[in-house]
Design a protein around this motif. Structure first.
Motif, PDB file in Angstrom:
ATOM      1  N   ILE A   2       0.867  -1.290  -0.239  1.00  0.00           N
ATOM      2  CA  ILE A   2       0.094  -0.177  -0.037  1.00  0.00           C
ATOM      3  C   ILE A   2       0.708   1.271  -0.044  1.00  0.00           C
ATOM      4  CG2 ILE A   2      -1.663   1.383   1.532  1.00  0.00           C
ATOM      5  CD1 ILE A   2      -2.910  -1.326   2.262  1.00  0.00           C
ATOM      6  N   VAL A   3       1.919   1.234   0.773  1.00  0.00           N
ATOM      7  CA  VAL A   3       2.603   2.362   0.882  1.00  0.00           C
ATOM      8  C   VAL A   3       3.420   2.769  -0.568  1.00  0.00           C
ATOM      9  CG1 VAL A   3       5.054   3.074   1.757  1.00  0.00           C
ATOM     10  CG2 VAL A   3       3.272   2.003   3.278  1.00  0.00           C
ATOM     11  N   LEU A   4       3.769   1.575  -1.119  1.00  0.00           N
ATOM     12  CA  LEU A   4       4.492   1.511  -2.299  1.00  0.00           C
ATOM     13  C   LEU A   4       3.662   2.186  -3.703  1.00  0.00           C
ATOM     14  CD1 LEU A   4       6.999   1.120  -4.198  1.00  0.00           C
ATOM     15  CD2 LEU A   4       6.505  -1.236  -4.349  1.00  0.00           C
ATOM     16  N   ALA A   5       2.203   1.719  -3.432  1.00  0.00           N
ATOM     17  CA  ALA A   5       1.152   2.345  -4.343  1.00  0.00           C
ATOM     18  C   ALA A   5       1.017   3.683  -3.890  1.00  0.00           C
ATOM     19  CB  ALA A   5      -0.103   1.586  -3.993  1.00  0.00           C
ATOM     20  N   ILE A   6       0.928   4.147  -2.925  1.00  0.00           N
ATOM     21  CA  ILE A   6       0.850   5.720  -2.516  1.00  0.00           C
ATOM     22  C   ILE A   6       2.087   6.444  -2.926  1.00  0.00           C
ATOM     23  CG2 ILE A   6       0.845   7.405  -0.771  1.00  0.00           C
ATOM     24  CD1 ILE A   6      -1.129   5.180   1.103  1.00  0.00           C
ATOM     25  N   LEU A   7       3.174   5.961  -2.710  1.00  0.00           N
ATOM     26  CA  LEU A   7       4.465   6.501  -3.145  1.00  0.00           C
ATOM     27  C   LEU A   7       4.264   6.748  -5.041  1.00  0.00           C
ATOM     28  CD1 LEU A   7       7.142   5.302  -1.023  1.00  0.00           C
ATOM     29  CD2 LEU A   7       6.104   7.378  -0.896  1.00  0.00           C
ATOM     30  N   THR A   8       3.843   5.607  -5.371  1.00  0.00           N
ATOM     31  CA  THR A   8       3.812   5.561  -6.896  1.00  0.00           C
ATOM     32  C   THR A   8       2.878   6.776  -7.411  1.00  0.00           C
ATOM     33  OG1 THR A   8       4.008   3.353  -7.009  1.00  0.00           O
ATOM     34  CG2 THR A   8       3.211   4.112  -8.955  1.00  0.00           C
ATOM     35  N   GLY A   9       1.728   6.852  -6.736  1.00  0.00           N
ATOM     36  CA  GLY A   9       0.725   8.013  -7.184  1.00  0.00           C
ATOM     37  C   GLY A   9       1.373   9.388  -6.733  1.00  0.00           C
ATOM     38  N   GLY A  24      -0.327   8.639 -16.571  1.00  0.00           N
ATOM     39  CA  GLY A  24      -0.355   7.307 -17.168  1.00  0.00           C
ATOM     40  C   GLY A  24       0.930   6.656 -17.592  1.00  0.00           C
ATOM     41  N   ALA A  25       1.599   7.684 -18.245  1.00  0.00           N
ATOM     42  CA  ALA A  25       3.084   7.517 -18.649  1.00  0.00           C
ATOM     43  C   ALA A  25       3.977   6.869 -17.259  1.00  0.00           C
ATOM     44  CB  ALA A  25       3.761   8.398 -19.324  1.00  0.00           C
ATOM     45  N   ILE A  26       3.746   7.383 -16.490  1.00  0.00           N
ATOM     46  CA  ILE A  26       4.508   7.150 -15.119  1.00  0.00           C
ATOM     47  C   ILE A  26       3.849   5.912 -14.479  1.00  0.00           C
ATOM     48  CG2 ILE A  26       5.604   7.861 -12.975  1.00  0.00           C
ATOM     49  CD1 ILE A  26       5.449  10.790 -14.602  1.00  0.00           C
ATOM     50  N   PHE A  27       2.483   6.410 -14.321  1.00  0.00           N
ATOM     51  CA  PHE A  27       1.421   5.309 -13.603  1.00  0.00           C
ATOM     52  C   PHE A  27       1.849   3.741 -13.945  1.00  0.00           C
ATOM     53  CE2 PHE A  27      -2.267   2.818 -12.382  1.00  0.00           C
ATOM     54  CZ  PHE A  27      -2.292   3.255 -11.113  1.00  0.00           C
ATOM     55  N   VAL A  28       1.887   3.722 -15.329  1.00  0.00           N
ATOM     56  CA  VAL A  28       1.773   2.144 -15.902  1.00  0.00           C
ATOM     57  C   VAL A  28       3.016   1.576 -15.907  1.00  0.00           C
ATOM     58  CG1 VAL A  28       1.475   0.946 -18.030  1.00  0.00           C
ATOM     59  CG2 VAL A  28      -0.201   2.780 -17.462  1.00  0.00           C
ATOM     60  N   VAL A  29       3.997   2.229 -16.039  1.00  0.00           N
ATOM     61  CA  VAL A  29       5.085   1.891 -15.627  1.00  0.00           C
ATOM     62  C   VAL A  29       5.811   1.263 -14.397  1.00  0.00           C
ATOM     63  CG1 VAL A  29       7.754   2.128 -16.063  1.00  0.00           C
ATOM     64  CG2 VAL A  29       6.115   3.031 -17.856  1.00  0.00           C
ATOM     65  N   ALA A  30       5.237   2.311 -13.348  1.00  0.00           N
ATOM     66  CA  ALA A  30       5.299   1.869 -11.883  1.00  0.00           C
ATOM     67  C   ALA A  30       4.571   0.583 -11.551  1.00  0.00           C
ATOM     68  CB  ALA A  30       5.291   3.015 -11.302  1.00  0.00           C
ATOM     69  N   ALA A  31       3.541   0.399 -12.037  1.00  0.00           N
ATOM     70  CA  ALA A  31       2.596  -0.208 -11.546  1.00  0.00           C
ATOM     71  C   ALA A  31       2.969  -1.769 -11.934  1.00  0.00           C
ATOM     72  CB  ALA A  31       0.940  -0.003 -12.141  1.00  0.00           C
ATOM     73  N   VAL A  32       3.289  -1.827 -13.338  1.00  0.00           N
ATOM     74  CA  VAL A  32       3.681  -3.010 -14.018  1.00  0.00           C
ATOM     75  C   VAL A  32       5.308  -3.430 -13.190  1.00  0.00           C
ATOM     76  CG1 VAL A  32       4.798  -4.111 -16.065  1.00  0.00           C
ATOM     77  CG2 VAL A  32       2.723  -2.800 -16.232  1.00  0.00           C
TER      78      VAL A  32
END
Length: 134
Positions: A2-9, A24-32
């Motif tokens: 959860i912390v990693l997801a928040i930091l990604t956001g 989305g350019a950053i979000f998609v890469v980070a999520a994958v």
């Protein structure tokens, strides 16, 4: 996780605001890569995350009188149609192919922006060049 997801956001928001790029350019890469989310799910989440971001952006730009509403119906119609077609094609495309298309698109955009920044720098008006020196 959860912390990693928040930091990604947070990182996505900062870079989007700073560089004017779609989150989305950053979000998609980070999520994958960091969260292990499949490409399809990461792209879908990035699209869903655009809704609150778009609302905040519209309110802010409307207050600053920066939106030219004359083009809104045409842009909205095109975006809705394009979004429907794009989502359909994404859903029938294999994950690895979608990841490669995503990567190739951003690689090409990066190269284009990199080279155009050099051309623009050479053609800058005298006033702009003087401003850049200070």
């Amino acid at each position: 996780m959860i912390v990693l997801a928040i930091l990604t956001g947070v990182l996505t928001g900062i870079l989007s605001g700073l560089l004017g790029i779609g989150g989305g350019a950053i979000f998609v890469v980070a999520a994958v890569f960091f969260l292990g989310v499949p490409q399809h799910a990461a792209q879908a989440a990035a699209i869903a995350a655009m809704i609150p971001t778009a609302i905040v952006g519209v309110v802010k730009h409307h207050r600053n009188r920066l939106i030219d509403y004359r083009y809104l119906p045409y842009l909205a119609a095109g975006i809705i149609l394009g979004g429907m077609v794009g989502a359909y094609v994404a859903n029938i495309t294999a994950d690895i192919v979608l990841r490669r298309l995503f990567s190739a698109f951003f690689a090409l955009m990066s190269i284009q922006m990199f080279w155009s920044s050099f051309r623009q720098g050479r053609k800058a008006p005298a006033k702009q060049q003087d401003h850049d020196k200070h």
